[in-house]
Scaffold this motif. Structure first.
Motif, PDB file in Angstrom:
ATOM      1  N   ARG A   1      23.877 -35.080   3.805  1.00 16.68           N
ATOM      2  CA  ARG A   1      23.677 -33.925   4.675  1.00 16.68           C
ATOM      3  C   ARG A   1      24.839 -32.955   4.466  1.00 16.68           C
TER       4      ARG A   1
ATOM      5  N   TYR B   1      27.056 -38.067   5.851  1.00 13.97           N
ATOM      6  CA  TYR B   1      25.845 -38.794   6.240  1.00 13.97           C
ATOM      7  C   TYR B   1      24.965 -38.931   5.016  1.00 13.97           C
TER       8      TYR B   1
ATOM      9  N   LEU C   1      16.910 -35.146   2.550  1.00 13.52           N
ATOM     10  CA  LEU C   1      17.114 -36.343   3.358  1.00 13.52           C
ATOM     11  C   LEU C   1      15.822 -36.735   4.069  1.00 13.52           C
TER      12      LEU C   1
ATOM     13  N   GLU D   1      15.691 -35.674   7.681  1.00 16.13           N
ATOM     14  CA  GLU D   1      15.554 -34.232   7.895  1.00 16.13           C
ATOM     15  C   GLU D   1      14.162 -33.747   7.517  1.00 16.13           C
TER      16      GLU D   1
ATOM     17  N   MET E   1      19.143 -26.649   6.054  1.00 15.60           N
ATOM     18  CA  MET E   1      19.294 -27.972   5.461  1.00 15.60           C
ATOM     19  C   MET E   1      19.946 -27.900   4.093  1.00 15.60           C
TER      20      MET E   1
ATOM     21  N   SER F   1      19.027 -29.811   0.466  1.00 17.33           N
ATOM     22  CA  SER F   1      17.601 -29.967   0.210  1.00 17.33           C
ATOM     23  C   SER F   1      17.151 -28.886  -0.772  1.00 17.33           C
TER      24      SER F   1
END
Length: 310
Positions: free
Chosen positions: A54, A123, A163, A166, A198, A201
């Motif tokens: 993240r 994370y 993720l 997410e 995000m 991503s």
């Protein structure tokens, strides 16, 4: 002039020796002087192919390097570089303490490295892909008398990768604002997709095609006291109420030509046994290029008599 030359040449060996000793002492003093320099550490986070983190994969830490001037001679204002490698299969919240062991280039043991706020929290989760729908974000209103009848988005959906925790929260992605203020004709746009929440991503594509199909603005028109007929019955019937109110929608040009006689209201009377009372839905026929909005009331009571029609 001769006196000046004699001054420099007198005891010349002693004077050269003294100069050499002075330079040597200056070098030793300078070399042993303890200094501190501030440097930023660029920390790159590496994860296995099936994992993602993240936030950005490059973070920065402030640090201070302390040591002698001689040992510090190789350091410039450039970033120090460090790498944190997440092992295979390790997920969740992970914490690392950044120190010289993470630095890419060898660090002189004579120097002391102090990392301010040394702990790095990341994370880590499984990386997944998911197909999500695209929705256009329209800003403004078309020109007077026009409406957007429909929008055609190509492609309707795209793949998003990131993720797992997410990705599960995302059902659609918006386009950047499309300004339709004063629009009066059908038009095609190629807006970018808005995706800022995000980091880490990715989208299978960052632009889509949006065609906005315009039409004339529609209005509603009410027609009262339209008589209700009973169709298909061989017996005498009575309908209550005997009239209905109908609201239709269309463009101003089309509705200006519609008269009450162009609308029909009826109930189906076939196969209704005589001597009975029924509650039936009122059906209507309306002109082409119009849409039925409301029928009031929606049903009527039919009483079928034993007497046949003449």
């Amino acid at each position: 002039m001769k006196a000046l030359v004699n001054f420099f040449l007198h005891n010349i060996a002693y004077k050269i020796s003294a100069l050499i000793l002075a330079c040597l002492f200056w070098y030793i003093v300078q070399g042993e002087e303890i200094l501190e320099v501030n440097r930023r550490i660029q920390v790159k986070i590496k994860v296995p192919e099936d994992l993602a983190i993240r936030g950005p994969d490059i973070r920065f830490k402030d640090s201070t390097i302390r040591g002698s001037r001689a040992a510090l001679g190789d350091f410039t204002s450039k970033y120090l570089e460090a790498i944190v490698t997440v092992p295979e299969g390790k997920t969740g919240q992970i914490r690392y303490r950044i120190d010289k062991e993470f630095l890419i280039h060898p660090f002189d043991n004579r120097l002391k490295l102090t990392v301010h706020d040394p702990y790095l929290s990341i994370y880590v989760d499984k990386k997944e892909s998911k197909k999500v729908n695209i929705r256009e974000y329209l800003k403004g209103v078309p020109a007077d008398g026009f409406i957007i009848e429909k929008s055609i988005i190509k492609p309707k959906s795209i793949d998003i990768t990131g993720l797992r925790s997410e990705i599960a929260k995302i059902d659609e992605i918006l386009t950047e604002p499309i300004d339709v203020e004063g629009l009066s004709t059908t038009k095609t746009y190629e807006p970018r997709l808005v995706f800022k929440d995000m980091p880490g991503s990715s989208l299978s594509q960052d632009k889509v095609s949006v065609t906005l199909v315009l039409g004339e603005k529609k209005i509603n028109k009410r027609f009262s006291s339209v008589p209700i007929e009973v169709l298909g019955s061989d017996f005498l019937t009575e309908v209550k109420p005997s009239f209905v109110s109908i609201v239709i929608q269309g463009t101003p040009g089309v509705l200006s030509l519609v008269k009450r006689k162009d609308l029909e209201a009826f109930v189906e009377g076939r196969e209704l046994a005589p001597g009975q009372r029924y509650n039936k839905t009122i059906q209507v026929k309306i002109p082409p290029d119009t849409v039925l909005i409301e029928t009031f009331p929606q049903s009527a009571t039919i009483e079928v008599y034993n007497q046949k029609r003449l």
